[in-house]
Structures are given as structure tokens and as C-alpha cells.
Scaffold this motif. Structure first.
Motif, PDB file in Angstrom:
ATOM      1  N   ALA A  79       0.984  -1.072  -0.033  1.00 10.66           N
ATOM      2  CA  ALA A  79      -0.132   0.167   0.025  1.00 10.66           C
ATOM      3  C   ALA A  79       0.828   1.274  -0.055  1.00 10.66           C
ATOM      4  O   ALA A  79       0.510   2.271  -0.682  1.00 10.66           O
ATOM      5  CB  ALA A  79      -0.931  -0.040   1.214  1.00 10.66           C
ATOM      6  N   LYS A  80       2.003   1.272   0.729  1.00 11.69           N
ATOM      7  CA  LYS A  80       2.754   2.346   0.876  1.00 11.69           C
ATOM      8  C   LYS A  80       3.540   2.467  -0.524  1.00 11.69           C
ATOM      9  O   LYS A  80       3.594   3.613  -0.977  1.00 11.69           O
ATOM     10  CB  LYS A  80       3.924   2.067   1.799  1.00 11.69           C
ATOM     11  CG  LYS A  80       4.946   3.110   1.887  1.00 11.69           C
ATOM     12  CD  LYS A  80       5.911   3.035   3.047  1.00 11.69           C
ATOM     13  CE  LYS A  80       6.858   4.114   3.130  1.00 11.69           C
ATOM     14  NZ  LYS A  80       7.719   3.768   4.314  1.00 11.69           N
ATOM     15  N   ALA A  81       4.052   1.665  -1.214  1.00 10.86           N
ATOM     16  CA  ALA A  81       4.786   1.654  -2.600  1.00 10.86           C
ATOM     17  C   ALA A  81       3.406   2.192  -3.621  1.00 10.86           C
ATOM     18  O   ALA A  81       3.790   3.008  -4.334  1.00 10.86           O
ATOM     19  CB  ALA A  81       5.002   0.442  -3.021  1.00 10.86           C
ATOM     20  N   VAL A  82       2.110   1.680  -3.514  1.00  7.23           N
ATOM     21  CA  VAL A  82       1.199   2.226  -4.390  1.00  7.23           C
ATOM     22  C   VAL A  82       0.955   3.491  -4.163  1.00  7.23           C
ATOM     23  O   VAL A  82       0.834   4.484  -5.124  1.00  7.23           O
ATOM     24  CB  VAL A  82       0.006   1.198  -4.384  1.00  7.23           C
ATOM     25  CG1 VAL A  82      -1.050   1.990  -5.392  1.00  7.23           C
ATOM     26  CG2 VAL A  82       0.185  -0.008  -4.895  1.00  7.23           C
ATOM     27  N   ALA A  83       0.807   3.904  -3.011  1.00  9.85           N
ATOM     28  CA  ALA A  83       0.554   5.380  -2.635  1.00  9.85           C
ATOM     29  C   ALA A  83       1.466   6.364  -3.058  1.00  9.85           C
ATOM     30  O   ALA A  83       1.242   7.357  -3.693  1.00  9.85           O
ATOM     31  CB  ALA A  83       0.348   5.674  -1.117  1.00  9.85           C
ATOM     32  N   ALA A  84       2.884   5.975  -3.154  1.00 10.69           N
ATOM     33  CA  ALA A  84       3.917   6.806  -3.528  1.00 10.69           C
ATOM     34  C   ALA A  84       3.921   6.861  -5.098  1.00 10.69           C
ATOM     35  O   ALA A  84       3.967   8.163  -5.587  1.00 10.69           O
ATOM     36  CB  ALA A  84       5.261   6.224  -3.362  1.00 10.69           C
ATOM     37  N   ALA A  85       3.553   5.636  -5.720  1.00 14.77           N
ATOM     38  CA  ALA A  85       3.451   5.814  -7.167  1.00 14.77           C
ATOM     39  C   ALA A  85       2.190   6.569  -7.566  1.00 14.77           C
ATOM     40  O   ALA A  85       2.358   7.189  -8.678  1.00 14.77           O
ATOM     41  CB  ALA A  85       3.350   4.223  -7.708  1.00 14.77           C
ATOM     42  N   LEU A  86       1.098   6.527  -6.792  1.00 12.53           N
ATOM     43  CA  LEU A  86      -0.016   7.691  -7.160  1.00 12.53           C
ATOM     44  C   LEU A  86       0.508   8.939  -6.939  1.00 12.53           C
ATOM     45  O   LEU A  86      -0.088   9.745  -7.897  1.00 12.53           O
ATOM     46  CB  LEU A  86      -0.955   7.158  -6.111  1.00 12.53           C
ATOM     47  CG  LEU A  86      -2.382   6.030  -6.862  1.00 12.53           C
ATOM     48  CD1 LEU A  86      -3.143   5.506  -5.775  1.00 12.53           C
ATOM     49  CD2 LEU A  86      -2.871   6.684  -7.941  1.00 12.53           C
ATOM     50  N   ASP A  87       1.126   9.134  -5.940  1.00  9.10           N
ATOM     51  CA  ASP A  87       1.541  10.641  -5.850  1.00  9.10           C
ATOM     52  C   ASP A  87       2.547  11.277  -7.073  1.00  9.10           C
ATOM     53  O   ASP A  87       2.316  12.221  -7.678  1.00  9.10           O
ATOM     54  CB  ASP A  87       2.658  11.000  -4.495  1.00  9.10           C
ATOM     55  CG  ASP A  87       1.657  10.865  -3.438  1.00  9.10           C
ATOM     56  OD1 ASP A  87       0.406  10.971  -3.405  1.00  9.10           O
ATOM     57  OD2 ASP A  87       2.046  10.696  -2.230  1.00  9.10           O
ATOM     58  N   THR A  88       3.280  10.432  -7.678  1.00  9.60           N
ATOM     59  CA  THR A  88       4.130  10.678  -8.474  1.00  9.60           C
ATOM     60  C   THR A  88       3.245  10.797  -9.902  1.00  9.60           C
ATOM     61  O   THR A  88       3.139  11.942 -10.725  1.00  9.60           O
ATOM     62  CB  THR A  88       5.102   9.420  -8.880  1.00  9.60           C
ATOM     63  OG1 THR A  88       6.054   9.398  -7.893  1.00  9.60           O
ATOM     64  CG2 THR A  88       5.959  10.022 -10.186  1.00  9.60           C
ATOM     65  N   HIS A  89       2.203   9.930 -10.026  1.00  9.25           N
ATOM     66  CA  HIS A  89       1.346   9.999 -11.099  1.00  9.25           C
ATOM     67  C   HIS A  89       0.609  11.298 -11.094  1.00  9.25           C
ATOM     68  O   HIS A  89       0.193  12.045 -12.014  1.00  9.25           O
ATOM     69  CB  HIS A  89       0.397   8.638 -11.316  1.00  9.25           C
ATOM     70  CG  HIS A  89      -0.226   8.488 -12.465  1.00  9.25           C
ATOM     71  ND1 HIS A  89       0.056   9.149 -13.342  1.00  9.25           N
ATOM     72  CD2 HIS A  89      -1.530   7.562 -12.678  1.00  9.25           C
ATOM     73  CE1 HIS A  89      -0.980   8.651 -14.554  1.00  9.25           C
ATOM     74  NE2 HIS A  89      -2.126   7.873 -13.819  1.00  9.25           N
ATOM     75  N   LEU A  90      -0.128  11.558  -9.929  1.00  5.10           N
ATOM     76  CA  LEU A  90      -0.712  12.812  -9.855  1.00  5.10           C
ATOM     77  C   LEU A  90       0.248  14.070 -10.037  1.00  5.10           C
ATOM     78  O   LEU A  90      -0.740  15.004 -10.595  1.00  5.10           O
ATOM     79  CB  LEU A  90      -1.333  12.754  -8.485  1.00  5.10           C
ATOM     80  CG  LEU A  90      -2.444  12.033  -7.814  1.00  5.10           C
ATOM     81  CD1 LEU A  90      -2.631  11.635  -6.517  1.00  5.10           C
ATOM     82  CD2 LEU A  90      -3.572  12.342  -8.840  1.00  5.10           C
ATOM     83  N   GLU A  91       1.298  14.141  -9.815  1.00  3.78           N
ATOM     84  CA  GLU A  91       2.020  15.202  -9.799  1.00  3.78           C
ATOM     85  C   GLU A  91       2.285  15.396 -11.220  1.00  3.78           C
ATOM     86  O   GLU A  91       2.150  16.578 -12.113  1.00  3.78           O
ATOM     87  CB  GLU A  91       3.248  15.208  -9.253  1.00  3.78           C
ATOM     88  CG  GLU A  91       4.448  16.173  -9.500  1.00  3.78           C
ATOM     89  CD  GLU A  91       5.774  15.857  -8.830  1.00  3.78           C
ATOM     90  OE1 GLU A  91       6.424  16.710  -9.280  1.00  3.78           O
ATOM     91  OE2 GLU A  91       5.893  15.043  -8.006  1.00  3.78           O
ATOM     92  N   GLY A  92       2.306  14.185 -12.240  1.00  2.00           N
ATOM     93  CA  GLY A  92       2.435  14.424 -13.667  1.00  2.00           C
ATOM     94  C   GLY A  92       1.194  15.026 -14.380  1.00  2.00           C
ATOM     95  O   GLY A  92       1.015  15.649 -15.297  1.00  2.00           O
TER      96      GLY A  92
END
Length: 295
Positions: free
Chosen positions: A208-221
Motif C-alpha cells: 500500500a505504501k509503494a502504491v501510494a507513492a506511485a500515485l503521488d508521482t502519477h498525480l504530479e504528472g
């Protein structure tokens, strides 16, 4: 996405000869024999050692679909073919051969990433394309072979045309695909082996922590991409990110389940179809992904 190993051979292309025997036959039979010989000669001329495969090469394997490979037939990509090389990397290991399983585990992790550099929009791949790879054998390892070639191969039928897609993408398409691919890579790369959260709460929280971090990166893009549908997707994914963070910080399995259900639903690939259409990307959810979110 299926990943299966196809092991390289130590040896390169062996010498080959074409034998044409023409007896007392009619003209049509002679013509057919000559045509067959020409086809055979062309195939021999196209043979290349698996050591010399390059990214972008389209080819037909010799022999069985899996197992040890000595050479392949390189063909123009506009001809029907069974496979195309879409990535390569070197195994960063010294010493004794670590074994087929260890090499395959590395290829399982690296080949999807390398393949996406060449063909970033995985939704646009032919449905019959499956990811394979050529890896060193124990024998070739002793000669210094560390190369892995990642390749899409047709599970059924053949492929036509090149799978290359990165060079034709617009900046906003590249940004979207990089974030989206990273999101689902984080999800599956950190999938715990146990079936229930109770058996590995720490593992599921790490995912869940890894997915949340990836989502933050995706949202930034996504924040830098214009479009109404992209904006709607960003809102959906922002909510999902919040739930993934709650799951990552869950005190127990019950709290994890409460956060996980909306978190997983929030990254359903179907939610991104409208945004993909707006960006001019493929809009058909791959069958294996659709099946997962269908429950």
C-alpha cells in the motif's frame, strides 16, 4: 501479462547448407522445387545468433517456442513474424552462475520495465503478444555472458509491423504513461505471496505504501496535463491515494480492509478510459487487467 523464459545458447549459428535434388520431373515440379530452395536459402541468410539480437529486431524462432535457442531468423518487421526484441539489459552479477530461477526472477522484474521504454502504451499491444526473454545459460555464463533480451512473442498466430511506440508519443502522452505504468508496476511488484492480509499485514502495508507513492508521482504528472477528463481522473486517483495511505498506516487487518476496498476500486483501469481517449491513447482495457477488476 505472462512472462516465460527462453534460454540462450552458448553456440552461435551453425553452418547450414541447402540441398536441391531434381530428378526426372515435370516443369511445374522443378519450379516448385526451385522456389522452395530459394525460400530455404533466404531463411538461412537471415539466421543470426541470439547473442547479436538488437532492440527492434523482428524475428522468427527456430524450433520450439521455449527452451534453448541457438539462433533466430531475422525478418523485416513489415513481414509476418512471431517476435520482436523490445528491451535488453545486463545481469549485474559476478561469480558462479546463480541458476535459472535466479536469472528468471531478475528478468521477471526488469523486462516489463525495459519493454515499456520501447512500447509504453501496453494497452495498444496486440492481444496475442506475451513477454518472453532470452537469458544466459550456465554454460554461456562462464564465457562472460550476462545479457538478457526482452521480447514480445505472439502466443497465437503472428505479429505484423513494429511495436515501437515511444518515439511517436507527445510529451503529455509520455508523462501520462510513465505515471500510469509506474502505478501498476508498484501494485504487482509488491504483491505479497500470502492470500490473506492476516497472514502478512506488514507485507500488504508495504504494498500500500509503494502504491501510494506511485500515485503521488502519477498525480504530479497529471497536474501538468490539460483536459477535463484528465482532471476528473486526477480527482479519482487523489481519493484513491488517500485510501492507499490509510491502508499503509492501518493498525490492524480490519482497518486495512476498510481502506483497501475503495483504494483498489479507485485505481480500476476502466476509470482511466475517458482520459486516455482525451489524450489519444489506446482505450481498450487489456483482458487480464479487466478480469482482475471484474472480481
Amino acid at each position: 501479462m505472462k512472462i516465460r523464459a527462453r534460454y540462450r545458447s552458448l553456440r552461435g549459428v551453425s553452418a547450414a547448407a541447402v540441398l536441391l535434388a531434381v530428378g526426372a520431373v515435370g516443369c511445374s515440379d522443378v519450379s516448385e522445387a526451385v522456389d522452395g530452395a530459394k525460400d530455404g536459402a533466404k531463411k538461412v541468410a537471415r539466421q543470426r545468433s541470439v547473442y547479436s539480437l538488437d532492440i527492434g529486431d523482428c524475428y522468427n524462432p527456430n524450433g520450439k517456442a521455449e527452451g534453448t535457442a541457438y539462433s533466430v531468423e531475422i525478418v523485416p518487421c513489415d513481414e509476418a513474424h512471431e517476435g520482436q526484441v523490445v528491451g535488453e539489459f545486463a545481469v549485474d552479477k559476478d561469480g558462479a552462475f546463480p541458476g535459472d530461477d535466479a536469472i528468471s526472477a531478475i528478468a521477471d522484474e526488469r523486462c516489463p520495465v525495459e519493454a515499456q521504454k520501447y512500447a509504453p502504451d501496453t494497452w495498444g499491444l496486440p492481444k496475442e503478444a506475451a513477454l518472453f526473454y532470452y537469458t544466459p545459460t550456465g554454460e554461456s555464463w562462464t564465457t562472460g555472458d550476462r545479457a538478457v533480451s526482452c521480447t514480445y512473442v505472439a502466443d497465437t498466430g503472428t505479429l505484423k509491423g513494429s511495436l515501437a511506440g515511444a518515439s511517436s508519443l507527445k510529451p503529455e502522452q509520455t508523462t501520462y504513461l510513465k505515471g500510469s505504468n509506474g502505478l501498476y508496476e508498484a501494485l504487482w511488484a509488491h504483491q505479497p505471496e500470502t492470500d490473506t492480509v492476516e497472514d502478512d499485514l506488514a507485507g500488504y502495508k508495504a504494498q500500500a505504501k509503494a502504491v501510494a507513492a506511485a500515485l503521488d508521482t502519477h498525480l504530479e504528472g497529471l497536474a501538468g496535463i490539460e483536459g477535463a477528463e484528465v482532471g476528473r481522473l486526477r480527482t479519482t486517483l487523489a481519493k484513491a491515494a488517500g485510501n492507499w495511505k490509510k491502508a499503509a498506516n492501518a493498525a490492524d487487518a480490519d482497518a486495512f480492509y476498510i481502506a483497501y476496498d475503495p483504494a483498489f476500486t479507485g485505481i480500476d483501469p476502466n476509470e482511466s478510459v475517458a482520459a486516455r481517449k482525451e489524450l489519444g491513447l489506446a482505450t481498450t482495457v487489456p483482458a487480464d487487467e479487466a478480469e482482475v477488476w471484474a472480481g
